[in-house]
Write an enzyme that holds these catalytic residues in place. Sequence first.
Site: not given
Length: 282
Positions: A109, A273, A107, A257
């Site tokens: 994000d 993150r 996917h 990723h």
Amino acid sequence: MAEQLQTRPLGGALGLEVTGVDLSRPIADEVFDEIKENFWRNPVLVFRDQDLDAHSLAALGRRFGPLQLHVLVDYRHEEVPEVSWLTNVKKDGSVDEVGYKRATSWHSDGTFEEHPPAVAILHAKEIPSRGGGTLFCNMIQAYETLPDETRERIRGLTGRHLYAAGRGGNETVPLKDYQKGTLPEVHHPVVRTHPESGRKMLYVNDIHTFGFVELDGEEGETLLNGLLDHATRDEFVYHHRWSHGDVVIWDERATMHRGAGDYAPTERRIMLRTISFGERPE
Ligand SMILES: [Fe+2]
């Protein structure tokens, strides 16, 4: 003393190790320009032995554009809400034993949003003793290596995106009840042009893309599966095996990723993150 960057490719497809910079300190404009130059050529940058807190990670993320708040409120950092925890450790300190399976389908994000992010940064704080890597694939190479007739076929097509509605949608974090129905279907072109490099890239993914506006049912499904299978062939993939202190910066527009999903379910894995908006592709 001026910082001197060195770079080393980590594979044939993508992944570039960058040394000679301490990301926890303010980065001089000329050094950041050099980082960006490398980044537009290679959409996954790896920095080793870094030590950033949430504030310095947010400062780094802001160099790439305004930061996004995580869609799942529980994941936000308590002091810096633009930084989120990517962790399998629950609030009570126990380990979520299905955490290792999360986001293990390919996917990018936030493609279920009208304005998906441009750049993501992960910083490893605690890693499992074995496994737990992240795989990246290069969607520019994927596009450029499609057969001519496929490139012609997908020109002008529009992808349909909805949270976790794709073929890999089960392998991600479910929405909370109050969030259901708040995220309508959105549409993105299947072929986009990278705003900095000008190169064309494929823009579909396994978790959130579930079809095409212009193609019905089986025809769309077969085409989508073919594009995704092509994009994730071994030669377009870099498998990042984390070390404590790694910072990995990736271009959400030019890559997909997924988590490798191969560590012991009871081991802790904690990352910080940030996700930045940047220039939007056409
Ligand atoms: Fe992700």
